[in-house]
Design a protein around this motif. Structure first.
Motif, PDB file in Angstrom:
ATOM      1  N   SER A  84      -0.810   6.064  12.576  1.00  0.00           N
ATOM      2  CA  SER A  84      -1.668   5.439  13.595  1.00  0.00           C
ATOM      3  C   SER A  84      -1.507   3.919  13.596  1.00  0.00           C
ATOM      4  O   SER A  84      -1.456   3.297  14.659  1.00  0.00           O
ATOM      5  N   ILE A  85      -1.382   3.320  12.420  1.00  0.00           N
ATOM      6  CA  ILE A  85      -1.188   1.874  12.321  1.00  0.00           C
ATOM      7  C   ILE A  85       0.219   1.490  12.753  1.00  0.00           C
ATOM      8  O   ILE A  85       0.414   0.563  13.539  1.00  0.00           O
ATOM      9  N   SER A  86       1.213   2.202  12.262  1.00  0.00           N
ATOM     10  CA  SER A  86       2.599   1.844  12.606  1.00  0.00           C
ATOM     11  C   SER A  86       2.880   2.014  14.101  1.00  0.00           C
ATOM     12  O   SER A  86       3.606   1.215  14.699  1.00  0.00           O
ATOM     13  N   THR A  87       2.271   3.003  14.715  1.00  0.00           N
ATOM     14  CA  THR A  87       2.456   3.214  16.152  1.00  0.00           C
ATOM     15  C   THR A  87       1.893   2.040  16.946  1.00  0.00           C
ATOM     16  O   THR A  87       2.545   1.533  17.878  1.00  0.00           O
ATOM     17  N   ILE A  88       0.704   1.597  16.577  1.00  0.00           N
ATOM     18  CA  ILE A  88       0.091   0.465  17.277  1.00  0.00           C
ATOM     19  C   ILE A  88       0.949  -0.785  17.109  1.00  0.00           C
ATOM     20  O   ILE A  88       1.240  -1.500  18.072  1.00  0.00           O
ATOM     21  N   PHE A 148       0.803  -1.225   0.000  1.00  0.00           N
ATOM     22  CA  PHE A 148       0.000   0.000   0.000  1.00  0.00           C
ATOM     23  C   PHE A 148       0.836   1.276   0.000  1.00  0.00           C
ATOM     24  O   PHE A 148       0.297   2.362   0.177  1.00  0.00           O
ATOM     25  N   ASP A 149       2.121   1.163  -0.191  1.00  0.00           N
ATOM     26  CA  ASP A 149       3.077   2.266  -0.254  1.00  0.00           C
ATOM     27  C   ASP A 149       3.313   2.977   1.078  1.00  0.00           C
ATOM     28  O   ASP A 149       4.394   2.929   1.606  1.00  0.00           O
ATOM     29  N   VAL A 150       2.308   3.622   1.605  1.00  0.00           N
ATOM     30  CA  VAL A 150       2.484   4.393   2.832  1.00  0.00           C
ATOM     31  C   VAL A 150       1.600   3.808   3.924  1.00  0.00           C
ATOM     32  O   VAL A 150       0.422   3.561   3.704  1.00  0.00           O
ATOM     33  N   VAL A 151       2.198   3.600   5.090  1.00  0.00           N
ATOM     34  CA  VAL A 151       1.442   3.089   6.238  1.00  0.00           C
ATOM     35  C   VAL A 151       1.162   4.273   7.162  1.00  0.00           C
ATOM     36  O   VAL A 151       2.095   4.962   7.580  1.00  0.00           O
TER      37      VAL A 151
END
Length: 88
Positions: free
Chosen positions: A49-53, A43-46
């Motif tokens: 909010s998702i990467s922190t979790i 999806f290219d960019v995460v």
């Protein structure tokens, strides 16, 4: 300084515990990176909010499940829903 046998034993146990903790943390870090790499590749960019979790997770089984889901979900929104369901 004269070291006693008890001191040596405690010292060795402490070193062993530190090594084990380091190995576990390394495995968790690799698992987190694997989930994020799949999401980035698909999806290219995460979103942060998702990467922190993901970066705050410390359960190997949950990370393994999320890694599999990251490979198969059709969108980041769906991944977020799956992640939310797993974390409830």
């Amino acid at each position: 300084m004269i070291e006693s046998a008890a001191y040596d034993l405690i010292k060795r146990e402490g070193i062993q515990e530190g090594i084990q903790e380091g190995i576990q943390e390394g495995m968790l870090r690799k698992s987190r990176e694997a989930v994020l790499e799949v999401l980035e590749a698909r999806f290219d960019v995460v979103p942060r909010s998702i990467s922190t979790i993901i970066n705050n997770m410390d359960d190997p089984a949950t990370l393994k499940t999320l890694h599999r889901k990251a490979i198969t979900v059709e969108s980041l929104d769906h991944f977020r829903q799956v992640m939310d369901d797993i974390l409830r």
